[in-house]
Design an enzyme around this catalytic site. Structure first.
Site, mmCIF file in Angstrom:
data_model
loop_
_atom_site.group_PDB
_atom_site.id
_atom_site.type_symbol
_atom_site.label_atom_id
_atom_site.label_comp_id
_atom_site.label_asym_id
_atom_site.label_seq_id
_atom_site.Cartn_x
_atom_site.Cartn_y
_atom_site.Cartn_z
ATOM 1 N N HIS A 157 49.043 40.034 34.780
ATOM 2 C CA HIS A 157 49.191 41.269 35.568
ATOM 3 C C HIS A 157 49.549 42.450 34.665
ATOM 4 O O HIS A 157 49.296 43.601 35.015
ATOM 5 C CB HIS A 157 50.254 41.068 36.651
ATOM 6 C CG HIS A 157 50.081 41.940 37.854
ATOM 7 N ND1 HIS A 157 49.489 43.201 37.814
ATOM 8 C CD2 HIS A 157 50.442 41.748 39.163
ATOM 9 C CE1 HIS A 157 49.489 43.721 39.033
ATOM 10 N NE2 HIS A 157 50.045 42.861 39.862
ATOM 11 N N ASP A 202 29.466 37.980 43.620
ATOM 12 C CA ASP A 202 28.313 37.072 43.647
ATOM 13 C C ASP A 202 27.890 36.709 42.215
ATOM 14 O O ASP A 202 27.404 37.553 41.466
ATOM 15 C CB ASP A 202 27.165 37.777 44.399
ATOM 16 C CG ASP A 202 25.888 36.957 44.450
ATOM 17 O OD1 ASP A 202 25.902 35.803 43.986
ATOM 18 O OD2 ASP A 202 24.880 37.484 44.960
#
Length: 437
Positions: free
Chosen positions: A162, A377
Site C-alpha cells: 500500500h 479482463d
C-alpha cells in the site's frame, strides 16, 4: 453446511522481473505514501470462468508474461522498499521483480456455490506468503498467485504494498497488466511518478484539524476479543438501499449511496458493539484527493493521494439520534479534503514521526465500487468476483464497499465486516431486522 475444503498444489515461488532492462535508481516515496497506516500488503482476488475461446491458453502463463511486460512501465513495483533516517521510505529500483506462484486446485467454481465473496474458503492456500506489516522493507512489493481450477476457470489472487499505490493507482497498474495480456504493447494511461508533489513542505506546517490522527488512550477498542473475531459479508441491492434512503429526511435525499450505506453500517455496528453512550467514536472516510488539487494531480499518478478525515461523535448520539444525523456527519466530513488538507497531512507525517491513524473505537471506510475490478479482463472476460479479499485484515475495523452481483443477478454493494462472534449476531439482526420492509 460445512465450509468448502480443497487442496491446492503450488509450484515454488519465482521472481518475475520486467521483460526488458529498466532504470536502476532510488526513488523516495511521498510523505503521504509512507505513513504508518499504509505499511501493509493489501490482498485482492479476481475469479474467472472458463472461456472456450481461450481453451488453448494457460492463464498462469498469459498472466505471468503480461506481468513481466507491465513491470517495464511500472518498474518501481519490481524494486524493494528501504527505510532511511526518520523512517523515510524509498523504493530501490533493483528490477528484481514481483513474486509469482503457479498453482492448481482440485475444485470447480460451481463447488464454491454462494461463497464467491469474503470469507473465501481456503484463502491462505490461494495466496501464500503475504508479507506481514513488520516485514514490508527488503521484500517483494507485489505477490501474485494464479490457481487453475478443475473446471477450466481460475483464481488470480495478489497482494501489493500500500505504500506504493492507493486503490486508484493500483487499479491503473492492473488495467495495464490486463491490457498487456490482451496484446497491448504499452499502457493506455502512461504511469506518472511525481511523488515530490506530495512531499512535506519546508518547514512543515500543520494547517488543518486532523482528528484522524489524534492520540486516544487505549481502553477497550470497541472491537472486542481479537481471538474471537469473525468475518461475514453482507449484500445490499437496490431494494435495501431504497429502504435505507426512506429513513432520511427530504433535505438529505441528495446524499449518495455511499453516505447511506456507510451511515447505516456504522450505526448498526455501534449498536452491536454495545458501547457506552458517552464513549467517543469516530468514522474515517477514505477520499481520493486527485481532483481536489488545482491543477489536478497528473493523470497516471499512481502513488497514494488519499486522505481519510474523521467525523467524531459519541456512541449515544449515533444510536439515539435520527438516522439522518450519521448521514450528515459522513456527507460533511468528505468535503473537508482539499489540496491544503493533503499538504497538511504530509507535514503532520514529518512532524509526528509518520504516526498511525486513531484505532480506538474507530471505523475506516473505503469505497471500491468505482474501480471496476470485475471489469478487469485478461482475455477471459469479466471477473465473477473482483475486489478486496479479506475485509479489514490488518485493521479489522476497516470496511470496504465492493461492487457485486448476487446469485439472483442483482447489482449492489457487498460489505465484508469483521466483528467478535456475539457482536456479529447482534449486527446481522440490527442490519436486516430494523430495515423498513
Amino acid at each position: 453446511m460445512a465450509p468448502l475444503e480443497f487442496t491446492v498444489r503450488r509450484s515454488e515461488p519465482q521472481l518475475v522481473p520486467p521483460a526488458s532492462p529498466t532504470p536502476t535508481e532510488v526513488k523516495p516515496l511521498s510523505d503521504i505514501d509512507d505513513q504508518e497506516g499504509l505499511r501493509i500488503h493489501v490482498p485482492f482476488i479476481q475469479i474467472y470462468r472458463k472461456q472456450e475461446s481461450m481453451a488453448e491458453k494457460d492463464p498462469a502463463q498469459v498472466i505471468r508474461q503480461a506481468l513481466s511486460q507491465a513491470l517495464v512501465f511500472y518498474y518501481p513495483l519490481a524494486g524493494r522498499l528501504r527505510e532511511g533516517p526518520h523512517r523515510k521510505l524509498s523504493v530501490d529500483c533493483t528490477g528484481e521483480g514481483a513474486m509469482f506462484i503457479e498453482a492448481d486446485a482440485d475444485v470447480t467454481l460451481d463447488q464454491f456455490g454462494d461463497s464467491l465473496q469474503p470469507p473465501f474458503p481456503c484463502f491462505n492456500e490461494l495466496l501464500h506468503g503475504v508479507p506481514a506489516p513488520q516485514q514490508i522493507t527488503d521484500t517483494y512489493l507485489l505477490l501474485v498467485q494464479v490457481t487453475r481450477l478443475k473446471c477450466g476457470g481460475f483464481i488470480l489472487a495478489f497482494s501489493f504494498s500500500h505504500n506504493m499505490c492507493d486503490g486508484t493507482g493500483f487499479t491503473q497498474f492492473l488495467k495495464t497488466w490486463a491490457e498487456m495480456a490482451r496484446g497491448a504493447t504499452e499502457p493506455s494511461v502512461p504511469p506518472v511518478w511525481c511523488r515530490e508533489l506530495l512531499m512535506a513542505r519546508d518547514p512543515p506546517r500543520i494547517t488543518c484539524n486532523h482528528r484522524e490522527f489524534e492520540h486516544v488512550p487505549e481502553t477497550d477498542t470497541g472491537n472486542g476479543n481479537e481471538d474471537d473475531i469473525v468475518l461475514r459479508s453482507f449484500f445490499f441491492g437496490p431494494s435495501q438501499i431504497a429502504a435505507i434512503r426512506g429513513l432520511v429526511p427530504p433535505e438529505l435525499q441528495h446524499c449518495t449511496t455511499f453516505d447511506l450505506l456507510t451511515a447505516y453500517f456504522w450505526r448498526c455496528r455501534t449498536k452491536a458493539l454495545q458501547m457506552e453512550a458517552e464513549e467517543e467514536i469516530r468514522i474515517m472516510v477514505v477520499v481520493n484527493s486527485r481532483p481536489r488539487f488545482n491543477p489536478p494531480l497528473p493523470a497516471g499518478y499512481y502513488g497514494n493521494a488519499i486522505a481519510y478525515p474523521a467525523a467524531v461523535t459519541t456512541a449515544g448520539k449515533v444510536c439515539e439520534n435520527p438516522f439522518g444525523y450519521a448521514v450528515e456527519l459522513i456527507n460533511k466530513v468528505k468535503g473537508e479534503v482539499t489540496e491544503e488538507y493533503v499538504h497538511s497531512v504530509a507535514d503532520l507525517m514529518v512532524s509526528r514521526g509518520r504516526c498511525l491513524f486513531t484505532t480506538v473505537r474507530s471505523l475506516i471506510v473505503s469505497d471500491l465500487r468505482r474501480f471496476g475490478f470485475r471489469d478487469i479482463d485478461f482475455g477471459w472476460g469479466k471477473a465473477l468476483y473482483g475486489g478486496e479479499a479479506k475485509g479489514g485484515g490488518a485493521f479489522p475495523a476497516a470496511m470496504y464497499l465492493i461492487s457485486h452481483e448476487n446469485a439472483n443477478g442483482e447489482e449492489g454493494a457487498l460489505v465484508p465486516m469483521w466483528l467478535p462472534s456475539k457482536a456479529m449476531e447482534r449486527f446481522a439482526h440490527e442490519l436486516y431486522d430494523t430495515l423498513p420492509k
